[in-house]
Design a protein around this motif. Sequence first.
Motif, PDB file in Angstrom:
ATOM      1  N   GLY A 232      32.476 -32.208  -7.354  1.00 35.76           N
ATOM      2  CA  GLY A 232      31.313 -32.878  -6.792  1.00 35.76           C
ATOM      3  C   GLY A 232      31.310 -34.376  -7.023  1.00 35.76           C
ATOM      4  O   GLY A 232      31.867 -34.876  -8.004  1.00 35.76           O
ATOM      5  N   GLY A 233      30.655 -35.098  -6.109  1.00 30.89           N
ATOM      6  CA  GLY A 233      30.498 -36.540  -6.258  1.00 30.89           C
ATOM      7  C   GLY A 233      31.791 -37.313  -6.210  1.00 30.89           C
ATOM      8  O   GLY A 233      31.888 -38.412  -6.763  1.00 30.89           O
ATOM      9  N   SER A 234      32.800 -36.776  -5.522  1.00 31.53           N
ATOM     10  CA  SER A 234      34.137 -37.396  -5.543  1.00 31.53           C
ATOM     11  C   SER A 234      34.198 -38.686  -4.744  1.00 31.53           C
ATOM     12  O   SER A 234      35.028 -39.552  -5.028  1.00 31.53           O
ATOM     13  N   GLY A 235      33.338 -38.807  -3.719  1.00 24.00           N
ATOM     14  CA  GLY A 235      33.403 -39.975  -2.849  1.00 24.00           C
ATOM     15  C   GLY A 235      34.680 -40.037  -2.039  1.00 24.00           C
ATOM     16  O   GLY A 235      35.001 -41.062  -1.441  1.00 24.00           O
ATOM     17  N   THR A 236      35.434 -38.939  -2.016  1.00 26.54           N
ATOM     18  CA  THR A 236      36.730 -38.871  -1.352  1.00 26.54           C
ATOM     19  C   THR A 236      36.723 -37.688  -0.378  1.00 26.54           C
ATOM     20  O   THR A 236      36.188 -36.630  -0.701  1.00 26.54           O
ATOM     21  N   PRO A 237      37.291 -37.848   0.816  1.00 25.72           N
ATOM     22  CA  PRO A 237      37.290 -36.745   1.792  1.00 25.72           C
ATOM     23  C   PRO A 237      37.873 -35.456   1.220  1.00 25.72           C
ATOM     24  O   PRO A 237      38.799 -35.482   0.401  1.00 25.72           O
ATOM     25  N   GLU A 239      39.812 -33.159   2.460  1.00 27.71           N
ATOM     26  CA  GLU A 239      41.235 -32.913   2.693  1.00 27.71           C
ATOM     27  C   GLU A 239      42.097 -33.653   1.672  1.00 27.71           C
ATOM     28  O   GLU A 239      43.120 -33.123   1.198  1.00 27.71           O
ATOM     29  N   GLU A 240      41.704 -34.872   1.337  1.00 23.66           N
ATOM     30  CA  GLU A 240      42.497 -35.648   0.374  1.00 23.66           C
ATOM     31  C   GLU A 240      42.441 -35.021  -1.009  1.00 23.66           C
ATOM     32  O   GLU A 240      43.456 -34.926  -1.708  1.00 23.66           O
ATOM     33  N   VAL A 241      41.251 -34.595  -1.439  1.00 21.64           N
ATOM     34  CA  VAL A 241      41.126 -33.962  -2.762  1.00 21.64           C
ATOM     35  C   VAL A 241      41.928 -32.664  -2.804  1.00 21.64           C
ATOM     36  O   VAL A 241      42.685 -32.420  -3.752  1.00 21.64           O
ATOM     37  N   PHE A 245      46.050 -29.961  -4.861  1.00 18.28           N
ATOM     38  CA  PHE A 245      46.137 -28.583  -5.348  1.00 18.28           C
ATOM     39  C   PHE A 245      47.138 -27.775  -4.514  1.00 18.28           C
ATOM     40  O   PHE A 245      47.303 -28.023  -3.323  1.00 18.28           O
ATOM     41  N   PRO A 246      47.780 -26.781  -5.120  1.00 18.82           N
ATOM     42  CA  PRO A 246      48.666 -25.901  -4.354  1.00 18.82           C
ATOM     43  C   PRO A 246      47.893 -25.224  -3.222  1.00 18.82           C
ATOM     44  O   PRO A 246      46.709 -24.873  -3.397  1.00 18.82           O
ATOM     45  N   PRO A 247      48.519 -25.031  -2.070  1.00 23.59           N
ATOM     46  CA  PRO A 247      47.815 -24.432  -0.912  1.00 23.59           C
ATOM     47  C   PRO A 247      47.126 -23.112  -1.230  1.00 23.59           C
ATOM     48  O   PRO A 247      46.032 -22.834  -0.722  1.00 23.59           O
ATOM     49  N   GLU A 248      47.762 -22.283  -2.066  1.00 21.94           N
ATOM     50  CA  GLU A 248      47.190 -20.960  -2.351  1.00 21.94           C
ATOM     51  C   GLU A 248      45.911 -21.017  -3.173  1.00 21.94           C
ATOM     52  O   GLU A 248      45.177 -20.021  -3.275  1.00 21.94           O
ATOM     53  N   LEU A 249      45.609 -22.182  -3.775  1.00 26.39           N
ATOM     54  CA  LEU A 249      44.392 -22.315  -4.578  1.00 26.39           C
ATOM     55  C   LEU A 249      43.219 -22.911  -3.808  1.00 26.39           C
ATOM     56  O   LEU A 249      42.087 -22.870  -4.277  1.00 26.39           O
ATOM     57  N   ARG A 250      43.491 -23.477  -2.649  1.00 32.59           N
ATOM     58  CA  ARG A 250      42.464 -24.274  -1.967  1.00 32.59           C
ATOM     59  C   ARG A 250      41.260 -23.460  -1.516  1.00 32.59           C
ATOM     60  O   ARG A 250      40.156 -23.990  -1.410  1.00 32.59           O
ATOM     61  N   SER A 251      41.460 -22.172  -1.277  1.00 33.74           N
ATOM     62  CA  SER A 251      40.322 -21.325  -0.885  1.00 33.74           C
ATOM     63  C   SER A 251      39.362 -21.088  -2.046  1.00 33.74           C
ATOM     64  O   SER A 251      38.221 -20.667  -1.842  1.00 33.74           O
ATOM     65  N   HIS A 252      39.813 -21.377  -3.274  1.00 34.90           N
ATOM     66  CA  HIS A 252      38.972 -21.225  -4.468  1.00 34.90           C
ATOM     67  C   HIS A 252      38.126 -22.484  -4.747  1.00 34.90           C
ATOM     68  O   HIS A 252      37.325 -22.476  -5.672  1.00 34.90           O
ATOM     69  N   LEU A 256      32.582 -31.539  -2.658  1.00 32.51           N
ATOM     70  CA  LEU A 256      31.316 -32.120  -2.199  1.00 32.51           C
ATOM     71  C   LEU A 256      31.379 -33.630  -2.452  1.00 32.51           C
ATOM     72  O   LEU A 256      30.992 -34.101  -3.517  1.00 32.51           O
ATOM     73  N   PRO A 257      31.866 -34.404  -1.482  1.00 32.62           N
ATOM     74  CA  PRO A 257      32.082 -35.838  -1.719  1.00 32.62           C
ATOM     75  C   PRO A 257      30.808 -36.610  -2.062  1.00 32.62           C
ATOM     76  O   PRO A 257      30.826 -37.496  -2.922  1.00 32.62           O
ATOM     77  N   PHE A 258      29.695 -36.275  -1.415  1.00 34.03           N
ATOM     78  CA  PHE A 258      28.443 -36.987  -1.659  1.00 34.03           C
ATOM     79  C   PHE A 258      27.314 -35.977  -1.837  1.00 34.03           C
ATOM     80  O   PHE A 258      27.118 -35.097  -1.001  1.00 34.03           O
TER      81      PHE A 258
END
Length: 383
Positions: A232-237, A239-241, A245-252, A256-258
């Motif tokens: 949360g609060g990353s301020g970064t899109p 997709e970039e965040v 991470f490995p592709p298999e983890l992204r569904s986990h 929330l950039p803002f």
Amino acid sequence: MKIILISGHKKNWGAGASSVYIHLDRELQQLACHSHLFNLEDYLSDKLPGTIQKLTQAFHVEQKILPQIKEADVVEVAGNIGWRLFRKLRSANLQKRPLLAVRLHGLEFKDEQVRITEEIARLMKLPTKYKLLTRHWINWQEFKTIELADIVICHTSREADAIITAGLKHESAVKICPLGIDPTFISDREHRASVNKLLWWGSWVERKGIYTLPRAFELAVREMPNLSLTIGGSGTPTEEVLSYFPPELRSHITVLPFVSEDEHKVILAEHDVFIFPSLSEGFGLALLEAMASGMPCITTLTGMYDWLEHGKNCYIVPMSAPTAISCAIERLSDDFTLRCAIGDKARETARILSWQNFAKRTLEIYTEHLDKIQGSVESPYIS
């Protein structure tokens, strides 16, 4: 007392350094001070490119703020943006010069050490222009602002020790003033039987441990397949965040950039454990806010470490240690009693650190040094 505060950021209640000044300005006024806050947009055009803004900020501060300092008792600036203004005030033939204070929301050269370490570890590549020019200029400005200030206000002993040890300022002119928290963040918590939802909060930058977090989460999911992670609060899109991470983890993972302050509080209540693997922090408001919610926190020993006690109000791990973070997550999931005890003690710690106490401590520092100056038979207002 008439006080001028100069922030290095745009006005934003949700951003760490910016919100510090917004709270300080409000609380000083509650203490019957005549306080006026200048945010970045008050003295610098947002039409300038970001790099140019960073390189020229001190010049714009001098040009815009100097004419408005009449009768001020205290002028406080953030970080490295005050050296031009301070130098002008010291050289001016004034009957009474204001007390010159710099507040450090972290140390640039400490952050620089993190960037160098991460590059050596082949985790990132610093731009050549930055290595040749930008970092040297920013560090020089920070050192010069500290040198020209009458007092340096730090949020932790980490900053104070670094300044004194480096010989940048005598310890009598370096003061520690911990930050505070809005009492609405303090809340009771119903701890779940096991840990399922992890939370990470902050700007997505290298000093926040963004190269440590993906590996730590990967290791934790191997042992606890139902784990999820919110960033949360990353301020970064998003997709970039997620690309870290490995592709298999992204569904986990949820990014929330803002997030608004009200949404932030709801998110804190919904998660089980807070992960704070920072390599360099001025204080770490995100950690304090998580502690206030009664959430057990896994953190490195940086930022607000004056207030951290391993196994009591937090779980401390080494920096850049994904395996240690993963083991800490498992430990807190398996030991319900420990998880509850750490969360409860974290909330107690947060109760001590209020914005009102922060402003009172700041005013004490101002008054102490103004009294010293006024009682001196030497040239007034010179440190």
